[in-house]
Write an enzyme that holds these catalytic residues in place. Structure first.
Site, PDB file in Angstrom:
ATOM      1  N   GLU A 118       0.822  -1.209   0.000  1.00 17.79           N
ATOM      2  CA  GLU A 118       0.000   0.000   0.000  1.00 17.79           C
ATOM      3  C   GLU A 118       0.857   1.261   0.000  1.00 17.79           C
ATOM      4  OE1 GLU A 118      -3.095  -0.158   2.992  1.00 17.79           O
ATOM      5  OE2 GLU A 118      -2.959   1.998   3.317  1.00 17.79           O
ATOM      6  N   GLU A 122      -2.884  10.864   2.674  1.00 18.04           N
ATOM      7  CA  GLU A 122      -4.075  11.072   3.489  1.00 18.04           C
ATOM      8  C   GLU A 122      -4.127  12.516   3.963  1.00 18.04           C
ATOM      9  OE1 GLU A 122      -4.989   6.869   5.622  1.00 18.04           O
ATOM     10  OE2 GLU A 122      -2.962   7.641   5.716  1.00 18.04           O
ATOM     11  N   TRP A 209     -13.526   8.911   4.414  1.00 11.69           N
ATOM     12  CA  TRP A 209     -14.151   8.197   5.531  1.00 11.69           C
ATOM     13  C   TRP A 209     -13.907   8.999   6.798  1.00 11.69           C
ATOM     14  CZ3 TRP A 209     -10.963   5.627   9.352  1.00 11.69           C
ATOM     15  CH2 TRP A 209      -9.594   5.662   9.049  1.00 11.69           C
ATOM     16  N   THR A 220      -7.484   5.561  16.725  1.00  8.28           N
ATOM     17  CA  THR A 220      -7.876   5.982  15.382  1.00  8.28           C
ATOM     18  C   THR A 220      -8.376   7.414  15.399  1.00  8.28           C
ATOM     19  OG1 THR A 220      -8.542   3.719  14.944  1.00  8.28           O
ATOM     20  CG2 THR A 220      -9.342   5.403  13.424  1.00  8.28           C
TER      21      THR A 220
END
Ligand code: NAG
Ligand code: NAG
Ligand code: NAG
Ligand code: NAG
Ligand code: NAG
Ligand code: NAG
Ligand code: NAG
Ligand code: NAG
Ligand code: NAG
Length: 444
Positions: A118, A122, A209, A220
């Site tokens: 990956e 972000e 998201w 998170t």
């Protein structure tokens, strides 16, 4: 993306992280070949057709507007995401986008392979100034130290910026507006103890998201920049375009073993169905101007000459006269007549289309409603009292019908008073003493 999840169970990943999953992991299964892009292409994501031709919408719905594809969180649980149907095997990606606002809201550009290699960009909606870069190899999410933040020179939620990844077997580079901000070499990522350089065929995933969703673990939420207040939305990420360059050319990428090493990936030769779909979708329904440009010269002249079928017929007759002496016999003449007739018909058909589009014509007797983009003429009405001189759109033909010496009070349309362009009787040369002149073929 998974940087946020070092504190939480992997079971939590799937429902939230629309971007980071795989349907078949080649490290422990035999998986189908990955369809290749096999070309370089810039996707303008302002139309649903561009997206549906080459991407799967894997979560939510995408809207389209002046600023491109819109990925919007309207309520808790929304995470609209698209994923390319194709894979690239080394290559580069440049996404022109504007991140969403909103504390805890994550806009993202993710390259993701079947075995969870990956590469990430972000953007935290609560942070106007810094973009995060990250990477993972083979789904190894135990790393704490790979996310690095870089400054962007203007508010990344209010301005479009160009975020790129350039990916080869030797190194990965992240660029902001064409400036390399981060470089990761194969050796950097593949040290003595681990083997994490992203190196297998990647899909491109774009989405949004809420890392600040209160149902997520604290780690998170903290990483995302705090709790998301869904009552203050909607929060929208805008993507104008994505340039994708596949450095391999072929139809598919095959995983020949379960190592996940780039050397184990076989590029299968052939035509890429993804590329074929793109080219097919792109094949232009030709614009009127393109069609006009493609017309044979004689037909163009007929169009210029105006008067539709009449002009074409006139031209045909003119050509017939010219050529007659050199043509003997009835058969030849008939063949020639057929050719002229076909040309006349083609010219007529083309003119029908041009007229429908308001091109090249004007309304005889109704000077107020002229074609806006007249080919061989011009739009609008030009009163002699103004200094405005109409500009011919027909190259090399000077528009000189509106001359001070003519006592023409106003003149609409025209292609210049060239005597070399055949013109129809309905488009006479300007005459002194004429109050108003309208010429050419009539618009419907
Ligand atoms: C295959 O590998 C993935 C990633 O390592 C793992 O999550 C999954 O459980 C494995 N599946 C099987 C059947 O071993
Ligand atoms: C795609 O772009 C890369 C540079 O980004 C170039 O090296 C390559 O030749 C291009 N491929 C094709 C098929 O044009
Ligand atoms: C989308 O963008 C392309 C390239 O800029 C442009 O040609 C096209 O007209 C746009 N489509 C819409 C619906 O705005
Ligand atoms: C996209 O969706 C189609 C249809 O569901 C599926 O067959 C295909 O595997 C998907 N592509 C990717 C890359 O997931
Ligand atoms: C944005 O992120 C950078 C890098 O992590 C950090 O230094 C800065 O304080 C953040 N800004 C805000 C407003 O959180
Ligand atoms: C984005 O940056 C890349 C890398 O420098 C560059 O190749 C590309 O042309 C840029 N895209 C736009 C639209 O400026
Ligand atoms: C996963 O990454 C961590 C941290 O970089 C590293 O210590 C570990 O060896 C890696 N695991 C594997 C299986 O590569
Ligand atoms: C999250 O953090 C808050 C305060 O920082 C604490 O009260 C709460 O118990 C934490 N929740 C979990 C699940 O750790
Ligand atoms: C690939 O496409 C070209 C042009 O469309 C065609 O001539 C060729 O036969 C195709 N090759 C294969 C392997 O299908």
């Amino acid at each position: 993306m998974r940087s946020a999840f070092f504190l939480c169970a992997s079971a939590l990943l799937a429902p939230v992280l629309a971007q980071t999953w795989t349907t078949c992991n080649p490290l422990n299964s035999t998986c189908p070949n990955d369809p290749a892009l096999g070309m370089n292409y810039t996707f303008h994501l302002n139309e649903s057709s561009t997206v549906t031709t080459s991407f799967n919408v894997t979560a939510g719905t995408i809207s389209y507007g002046d600023e491109g594809a819109e990925f919007t969180i309207n309520k808790q649980g929304d995470s609209p995401t698209i994923q390319s149907q194709f894979y690239i095997f080394f290559g580069s990606v440049s996404v022109i986008m504007k991140a969403a606002t909103g504390q805890g809201v994550i806009s993202s550009i993710v390259l993701e392979s079947d075995d969870l290699d990956e590469v990430d960009w972000e953007f935290m909606g609560g942070n106007a100034t810094h973009a995060e870069t990250n990477y993972f190899g083979k789904g190894n999410t135990t790393a704490y130290d790979r996310a690095i933040y870089y400054p962007v020179d203007t508010d990344l939620r209010e301005n479009f910026h160009n975020y790129s990844v350039v990916w080869t077997a030797e190194k990965l580079e992240w660029l902001i507006d064409s400036n390399v901000v981060r470089t990761l070499t194969y050796a950097d990522a593949n040290g003595e103890t681990y083997d994490d350089y992203p190196q297998t065929p990647m899909t491109l995933r774009l989405g949004i998201w809420a890392g600040g969703d209160p149902s997520l673990p604290n780690g998170t939420i903290e990483w995302a920049g705090g709790l998301t207040d869904f009552t203050k939305g909607p929060y929208t990420m805008y993507v104008e375009s994505a340039e994708v360059n596949d450095y391999s050319t072929g139809s598919a990428y095959e995983w020949t073993d379960k190592t996940g090493d780039w050397q184990s990936i076989k590029v299968i030769a052939g035509n890429s169905t993804a590329a074929e779909a793109i080219i097919k979708a792109e094949t232009p329904t030709l614009s009127t101007a393109q069609k006009f440009a493609a017309l044979p010269q004689t037909t163009k002249l007929a169009v210029y000459a105006g008067s539709g079928a009449a002009g074409a017929l006139l031209l045909g007759a003119f050509l017939f006269m010219c050529c007659r002496q050199r043509r003997a016999g009835r058969l030849e003449r008939e063949a020639y007549n057929a050719k002229v007739e076909k040309e006349r018909q083609d010219a007529y058909n083309e003119q029908m289309e041009l007229r429908e589009k308001g091109l090249g014509g004007w309304n005889n007797g109704e000077v107020a409603h002229q074609g806006e983009d007249a080919l061989g003429g011009w739009g609008g009405t030009h009163a002699r009292s103004t200094d405005e001189m109409p500009v011919s759109k027909l190259p090399n033909h000077y528009v000189d019908e509106l001359r001070p010496s003519d006592s023409v009070s106003s003149y609409s349309g025209g292609y210049g008073n060239s005597s070399t362009v055949p013109r129809s009787p309905s488009f006479p040369l300007p005459q002194a003493g004429h109050g108003a002149m309208n010429g050419g073929y009539q618009r419907f």
